[in-house]
Design an enzyme around this catalytic site. Sequence first.
Site, mmCIF file in Angstrom:
data_model
loop_
_atom_site.group_PDB
_atom_site.id
_atom_site.type_symbol
_atom_site.label_atom_id
_atom_site.label_comp_id
_atom_site.label_asym_id
_atom_site.label_seq_id
_atom_site.Cartn_x
_atom_site.Cartn_y
_atom_site.Cartn_z
ATOM 1 N N SER A 240 3.325 -4.319 9.256
ATOM 2 C CA SER A 240 2.598 -5.220 10.162
ATOM 3 C C SER A 240 3.057 -6.663 10.002
ATOM 4 O O SER A 240 3.319 -7.361 10.986
ATOM 5 C CB SER A 240 1.086 -5.100 9.953
ATOM 6 O OG SER A 240 0.753 -5.271 8.594
ATOM 7 N N HIS A 270 0.704 3.391 7.294
ATOM 8 C CA HIS A 270 0.299 1.994 7.041
ATOM 9 C C HIS A 270 -1.224 1.909 7.247
ATOM 10 O O HIS A 270 -1.979 2.664 6.626
ATOM 11 C CB HIS A 270 1.130 1.100 7.976
ATOM 12 C CG HIS A 270 1.071 -0.360 7.670
ATOM 13 N ND1 HIS A 270 0.645 -0.880 6.486
ATOM 14 C CD2 HIS A 270 1.406 -1.454 8.438
ATOM 15 C CE1 HIS A 270 0.716 -2.206 6.517
ATOM 16 N NE2 HIS A 270 1.168 -2.575 7.702
ATOM 17 N N HIS A 317 2.465 3.907 -2.741
ATOM 18 C CA HIS A 317 2.778 2.609 -2.145
ATOM 19 C C HIS A 317 4.272 2.355 -2.231
ATOM 20 O O HIS A 317 4.925 2.784 -3.186
ATOM 21 C CB HIS A 317 2.023 1.462 -2.849
ATOM 22 C CG HIS A 317 1.929 0.241 -2.000
ATOM 23 N ND1 HIS A 317 2.902 -0.729 -2.010
ATOM 24 C CD2 HIS A 317 0.995 -0.158 -1.096
ATOM 25 C CE1 HIS A 317 2.556 -1.678 -1.156
ATOM 26 N NE2 HIS A 317 1.410 -1.363 -0.581
ATOM 27 N N ARG A 326 -6.681 -4.177 -4.792
ATOM 28 C CA ARG A 326 -7.591 -4.169 -3.628
ATOM 29 C C ARG A 326 -8.486 -2.939 -3.692
ATOM 30 O O ARG A 326 -9.641 -2.969 -3.281
ATOM 31 C CB ARG A 326 -6.779 -4.186 -2.322
ATOM 32 C CG ARG A 326 -5.846 -5.377 -2.208
ATOM 33 C CD ARG A 326 -4.930 -5.268 -1.006
ATOM 34 N NE ARG A 326 -4.033 -4.124 -1.066
ATOM 35 C CZ ARG A 326 -3.184 -3.775 -0.115
ATOM 36 N NH1 ARG A 326 -3.129 -4.489 1.001
ATOM 37 N NH2 ARG A 326 -2.395 -2.738 -0.232
ATOM 38 N N ASP A 372 -6.434 1.674 0.991
ATOM 39 C CA ASP A 372 -7.064 2.508 2.015
ATOM 40 C C ASP A 372 -7.914 3.638 1.453
ATOM 41 O O ASP A 372 -8.710 4.241 2.174
ATOM 42 C CB ASP A 372 -5.980 3.088 2.934
ATOM 43 C CG ASP A 372 -5.230 1.991 3.663
ATOM 44 O OD1 ASP A 372 -5.897 1.117 4.226
ATOM 45 O OD2 ASP A 372 -3.992 2.001 3.653
HETATM 46 N N1 HAX Z 1 1.239 12.111 -1.027
HETATM 47 C C1 HAX Z 1 2.282 12.962 -0.992
HETATM 48 N N2 HAX Z 1 3.554 12.574 -1.034
HETATM 49 C C2 HAX Z 1 3.793 11.275 -1.193
HETATM 50 C C3 HAX Z 1 2.771 10.327 -1.270
HETATM 51 C C4 HAX Z 1 1.441 10.796 -1.183
HETATM 52 N N3 HAX Z 1 0.389 9.961 -1.185
HETATM 53 N N4 HAX Z 1 3.316 9.117 -1.419
HETATM 54 C C5 HAX Z 1 4.645 9.294 -1.410
HETATM 55 N N5 HAX Z 1 4.933 10.592 -1.244
HETATM 56 C C6 HAX Z 1 6.248 11.206 -1.070
HETATM 57 C C7 HAX Z 1 6.915 10.598 0.145
HETATM 58 O O1 HAX Z 1 6.457 11.203 1.345
HETATM 59 C C8 HAX Z 1 8.359 10.848 -0.156
HETATM 60 O O2 HAX Z 1 8.649 12.193 0.162
HETATM 61 P P1 HAX Z 1 10.042 12.619 0.831
HETATM 62 O O3 HAX Z 1 11.079 12.273 -0.190
HETATM 63 O O4 HAX Z 1 9.889 14.072 1.079
HETATM 64 O O5 HAX Z 1 10.193 11.814 2.091
HETATM 65 C C9 HAX Z 1 8.417 10.682 -1.657
HETATM 66 O O6 HAX Z 1 7.082 10.854 -2.132
HETATM 67 C C10 HAX Z 1 8.910 9.315 -2.092
HETATM 68 O O7 HAX Z 1 8.111 8.328 -1.488
HETATM 69 P P2 HAX Z 1 7.847 6.930 -2.204
HETATM 70 O O8 HAX Z 1 9.172 6.268 -2.394
HETATM 71 O O9 HAX Z 1 6.974 7.095 -3.381
HETATM 72 O O10 HAX Z 1 6.974 6.168 -1.135
HETATM 73 P P3 HAX Z 1 7.452 5.397 0.162
HETATM 74 O O11 HAX Z 1 7.802 4.018 -0.208
HETATM 75 O O12 HAX Z 1 8.474 6.164 0.911
HETATM 76 O O13 HAX Z 1 6.143 5.417 1.059
HETATM 77 C C11 HAX Z 1 3.810 5.318 1.439
HETATM 78 C C12 HAX Z 1 5.008 4.699 0.707
HETATM 79 C C13 HAX Z 1 2.621 4.402 1.270
HETATM 80 C C14 HAX Z 1 4.135 5.421 2.946
HETATM 81 C C15 HAX Z 1 3.527 6.723 0.829
HETATM 82 O O14 HAX Z 1 3.143 6.576 -0.526
HETATM 83 C C16 HAX Z 1 2.484 7.484 1.597
HETATM 84 O O15 HAX Z 1 2.832 8.166 2.576
HETATM 85 N N6 HAX Z 1 1.184 7.422 1.189
HETATM 86 C C17 HAX Z 1 0.111 8.045 1.900
HETATM 87 C C18 HAX Z 1 -0.255 7.243 3.136
HETATM 88 C C19 HAX Z 1 -0.946 5.948 2.740
HETATM 89 O O16 HAX Z 1 -1.863 5.923 1.945
HETATM 90 N N7 HAX Z 1 -0.484 4.845 3.360
HETATM 91 C C20 HAX Z 1 -1.098 3.517 3.112
HETATM 92 C C21 HAX Z 1 -0.292 2.657 2.144
HETATM 93 C C22 HAX Z 1 -0.897 1.294 1.933
HETATM 94 C C23 HAX Z 1 -0.762 0.498 3.171
HETATM 95 O O17 HAX Z 1 0.288 0.085 3.633
HETATM 96 N N8 HAX Z 1 -1.840 0.294 3.839
HETATM 97 O O18 HAX Z 1 -1.792 -0.283 5.021
#
Ligand code: HAX
Length: 436
Positions: A240, A270, A317, A326, A372
């Site tokens: 964002s 996000h 994250h 947070r 979140d």
């Molecule tokens: N559950 C399961 N798998 C997860 C995970 C979770 N909560 N978090 C990361 N992973 C997985 C990823 O999907 C990724 O898998 P692939 O290799 O198969 O693609 C792997 O672990 C490596 O990911 P990462 O490097 O640890 O995390 P990223 O930087 O790629 O992504 C995210 C960060 C926040 C998007 C991720 O942790 C996620 O999808 N979390 C769940 C959704 C969520 O809570 N989003 C909100 C985040 C905070 C925010 O921005 N709020 O606005």
Amino acid sequence: MSNIKDKLYTKIQEWRPRTINLVKNYADVVVDEVTIGKIMGGMRGLKCLITDISYLDPNEGIRYRGHTLPEVIKLLPKPEGSEMPYVEGLIYLLLMGEVPNEKEVEEMLEEFERRKTVPKYVYEVIDALPCKSHPMIMFSAAIMSMQRESQFEKYYKKGLKKEDYWDPTYEDVLNILSKLPEIAAYIYSRAYQQDKHRHSLPGVDMGANFAHMMNKDKPYDDVSRLHFIIHSDHESGNVSAHTGHLVSSSLSDIYYSLSAMLHGLAGPLHGLANQEVLRWLQSLMKQMNGAEPDEEKMKKFVWETLNSGQVIPGFGHAVLRKTDPRYTLQREFSLKHIKDDLLFKYVDVLFKVVPPILKEHGKAKNPWPNVDAQSGVIQWHYGVTEYDFYTVLFGIGRAIGISANIIWDRALGYPLERPKSLTTEMLEEIAKKAKK
Ligand code: HAX
């Protein structure tokens, strides 16, 4: 000029030589390495953005203008009888880099008060959308509709000098931020309450006003203050914030920039994750027939989610490698105010159960909860159970940090953003040469 704008101008003039010095004398200094991994990996960790408003340390969490979140909550002035500070004081802190005194907060409150009336046509725009539209669509459309009010566009057309871009941007920012709570409350009433909207209350701060418009008693005013403050900024690389900055770098005004940033916030990885957490928790509680949380059954549910290829919302994250402060602040608030809430008990058990499972699962780099995982539960407790709405609340907060950044981007003359792309073939060539 208002006192606040006057003071901001002084700060801007003091800061400008630092930016000019870096650009003129140190442009060739190497800061980071661009690897194929970073290019293919969504630019994770690539140090290529600049902001002085907040900094995210992977282990410590966010600092606003050098202060951790607990410090921010402690240092900022608070309305009488409230646990949480004025959001208007936070806005002052982000803009000026200084904790405001009571008088300075008072001035900010006055700035907001005189600008907070929402034009009638904005309600008409929201009304024109199907009431089943996602609230983020309503929010974005409402903001877009106000682009016609843009002072930046008006003065740019008249021939604004580059060094003055920040000035009408500041006006646009205060004009739009002061209206967001009422627009959001109107969307809530339109989407879920058969149009029973309560208009703004004069003479109260943003948190109290939002609680009034949402028809909620105390401590929902503090819930709102806490929510808007902790969601306001998370440095510049998140989707964002980066979107807002990118769009604004083409000199699109704040209305275009904020509407665009909302579209990034609306994704499930996000901001929409707060909605996803509640949706996921509801299905978990349904499976448990609404009984008290049971660790073993919950572990099974977490594994089922992972094994079906989905992520556990509210955990992980891209930058953080510890529990999100947070999350911790909201947990502390919950322990004080809603500790017997069944949903909160579930969230608290998940705090214990999920990280070891994510570690064992072996994919997520950060197994700990993020912001979140907690925010929706507090809203739910106070009767805001329509979780489609939660990302709108996030959007009010995030608009604050992005707007403060955009004012400073313009004040410091940051340019149009325009990185360079390569083809896969070019990368393969680079890879081949590197292996030789
Ligand atoms: N559950 C399961 N798998 C997860 C995970 C979770 N909560 N978090 C990361 N992973 C997985 C990823 O999907 C990724 O898998 P692939 O290799 O198969 O693609 C792997 O672990 C490596 O990911 P990462 O490097 O640890 O995390 P990223 O930087 O790629 O992504 C995210 C960060 C926040 C998007 C991720 O942790 C996620 O999808 N979390 C769940 C959704 C969520 O809570 N989003 C909100 C985040 C905070 C925010 O921005 N709020 O606005």
